[in-house]
Design a protein around this motif. Sequence first.
Motif, PDB file in Angstrom:
ATOM      1  N   THR A  42       0.896  -1.328   0.157  1.00 35.19           N
ATOM      2  CA  THR A  42      -0.096  -0.136   0.093  1.00 35.19           C
ATOM      3  C   THR A  42       0.880   1.178  -0.083  1.00 35.19           C
ATOM      4  OG1 THR A  42      -1.826  -1.087   1.083  1.00 35.19           O
ATOM      5  CG2 THR A  42      -1.467   1.177   1.198  1.00 35.19           C
ATOM      6  N   GLN A  84      -7.503   0.422  -0.146  1.00 37.89           N
ATOM      7  CA  GLN A  84      -7.715  -0.824   0.318  1.00 37.89           C
ATOM      8  C   GLN A  84      -9.109  -0.726   1.157  1.00 37.89           C
ATOM      9  OE1 GLN A  84      -4.266  -1.745   2.620  1.00 37.89           O
ATOM     10  NE2 GLN A  84      -5.178  -3.727   3.402  1.00 37.89           N
ATOM     11  N   ASP A 175      -6.051  -1.748  -4.787  1.00 36.86           N
ATOM     12  CA  ASP A 175      -5.598  -2.133  -3.575  1.00 36.86           C
ATOM     13  C   ASP A 175      -6.688  -2.816  -2.896  1.00 36.86           C
ATOM     14  OD1 ASP A 175      -4.433  -2.498  -1.178  1.00 36.86           O
ATOM     15  OD2 ASP A 175      -3.735  -0.334  -0.928  1.00 36.86           O
ATOM     16  N   GLU A 176      -6.315  -4.223  -3.176  1.00 41.77           N
ATOM     17  CA  GLU A 176      -7.039  -5.153  -2.595  1.00 41.77           C
ATOM     18  C   GLU A 176      -8.624  -5.168  -2.903  1.00 41.77           C
ATOM     19  OE1 GLU A 176      -6.459  -6.522   1.566  1.00 41.77           O
ATOM     20  OE2 GLU A 176      -4.075  -6.157   1.205  1.00 41.77           O
TER      21      GLU A 176
HETATM   22 MG   LIG Z   1      -1.930  -2.864   2.249  1.00 39.41          MG
END
Ligand SMILES: [Mg+2]
Lengths: 258, 408
Positions: A42, A84, A175-176
């Motif tokens: 991240t 995220q 992000d994810e």
């Molecule tokens: Mg992360």
Amino acid sequence: MQLSVQNLVKDFGGLRAVDRCSLEVREGTITGLIGPNGAGKTTLFNLITGFYKSDSGRVIFEDTDVTGRPPYTLFRQGLCRTFQIPREFKEMTVLENLMLVPAGQCGERIFSPWLQPGRVKQEERELFDKTIATLEFVNLIHLKDEYARNLSGGQKKLLELARAMMADPTMILLDEPGAGVNPTLLKKLMGYIERLCADRGITFFLIEHDMDLVMALCNPVIVMSEGKKLMEGTPNEVRSDQRVLDAYLGGQYAAADR
Amino acid sequence: MSQIISLLLVIISVAGLAILLTRKSRSSRWIAFVGTLIALGLTVLIGSLLDAPSESMFSFLVDFLMLGGTYAILSLGLNVQWGYTGLFNIGVAGFFGVGAYVSTILVQDPINVVGAGNESITVHFFNLPFVVGLLGAMAASGIVAVVVGFATLRLRSDYLAIATIGVSEILRLIATNERGITIGNRGIENIPQPLHQCLVIPVGANPAPPCDLFGIKIPQFISLAHYDWFYFLIVLGFLLIAFLALERISRSPWGRALRAIREDEDAALALGKNTFRFKMQSLIVGAIIMGGAGSIVAHMVKFIDPSVFDPLQRTFLVWVMLIVGGTGNNKGAIFGAFLMWAIWSTTSRLNDILPPTLLTPLGKIDVASQLFGPIRIMAIVIALEVILLYRPRGLIAEEKHTSTKIDH
Ligand SMILES: [Mg+2]
Ligand SMILES: Nc1ncnc2c1ncn2[C@@H]1O[C@H](COP(=O)(O)OP(=O)(O)OP(=O)(O)O)[C@@H](O)[C@H]1O
């Protein structure tokens, strides 16, 4: 190379979150970025998109050096990111969350509503149509008038993807995207990403812990560990690499030891 | 008689507010609201019939609307900053006071200033038309916003709060101490009012010559007592223009970007919005409106001193008005301003009801000076807390579809 990161370093006090990291993302790919918790994934995204200032190193996007540029200028160059933890605009409707996105809207200038009301209205109409099409694509159309805060976790992930789509970017950093998304929705999400890449030529660079998703979707896969790029390869190469196993297991043992 | 009327006004206001806040359904709230207004109107009407002279009640009403109107303007200004953009400006009084002083200095006629000639201080006043004063006030307040904005808007949001309250205090100190410009604590008296000489029939022996407006000679035609009504129109006009202008831009993509910044500044930044630019514009727009309010109040009450920077009346009260009315809704901002002003100003009418001094176990207290301040603040705070408990988004909450003009 569409995106290239060269010797990027980021320190948080004594902690080196990103350590002379270099990697490249090729145009038209869905590139995966995996690595144990705290590997600096991240943080790397935040450095690329200008949310953090790097201590040294460079970021090159589409042949321009964008190191240290403010996030909104990168967005206008076609590099878009999601978070995220979803960061929807809570007290705004889903529709407004998306209509907000496109850059260079005439109506964003303070005097336009008086000087060019016709043009603002025209643009809004086009924007509305585009938003509806995007919401239909990600299957959120039934929620268009709902406050974004009322969406479920998975729906918020879709909203983030839809927001990125509204920008017509050339590259999206996710992000994810799969975190907290149920298997059915996850399948759909993967389908959307694949279609966007194939049909619209959008490059994806995505962080993900869900190995099924990574294996099915990404090629190549980049592995990060302790702030550095550990290796890069096809999903199969990554899966069978001893160093990768060690990195994940080592991380877990280290966590268990504490 | 007027004591009973005043007491009734307070009781009706409080009862109306209580009903308004406790009812769940929309229609019964409207009934409560309209009912309260009618009850208030009737009380005033009956009062003015029974109470001689009848004009006094009416002029009280005009007064009320005029002052309430200036608060509504302030509340609109704060709504742009806080309601739309989430800018925590706790120095409203500073922007307001700058407007009041700049306008006064631009418009004041030096001969109006008592004792200006025979003191060591040399005071500079420019004797310009009111319109110039108003525009100057708005510009000056806007410039203060630019300075504060450049200093703080790139930093974490708390710095804006610190800077605005600091600037407001500094400005108050300047007004107190720069006696060469502001006459310090003595204040500036006899501030000219717009078109006063043109409109008001002069009283006294030597009739003033008819007013010369761009070469046309117009005889004055209204009495002194009615000048307030004319000024009321100015207040209302400014309020209306500010309201319409804000409605227009806040519903445009500009306003949408502001609200996104309020909700999540980082996400807005990630989505390509130059958040600094938007926050700056919002701060300036709000400040310009507040500066305008300052000018209007200065020429309305014809006197200013450093107390125009009073944070209680010009910052705290305005915040309460906006929160009670409805943060993020221009109509709410105006409604809240009049409602809270009603509570604030009717509590001063309690003066007529209570005896001048009260004997308490703690000793004798002077009601006017020692009791009203606290009672007033208590009334305001209770109203605020009730609202926060039952309608945290304000009486007229932000609309869901604020920035979607398209009909669908
Ligand atoms: Mg992360
Ligand atoms: N703003 C910050 N201040 C201080 N330390 C930070 C900050 N952001 C991240 N870190 C630290 O940097 C390291 C890398 O964090 P990062 O969030 O990049 O990990 P990650 O690879 O995304 O992990 P995860 O898979 O759990 O999301 C961690 O040790 C974290 O504690």
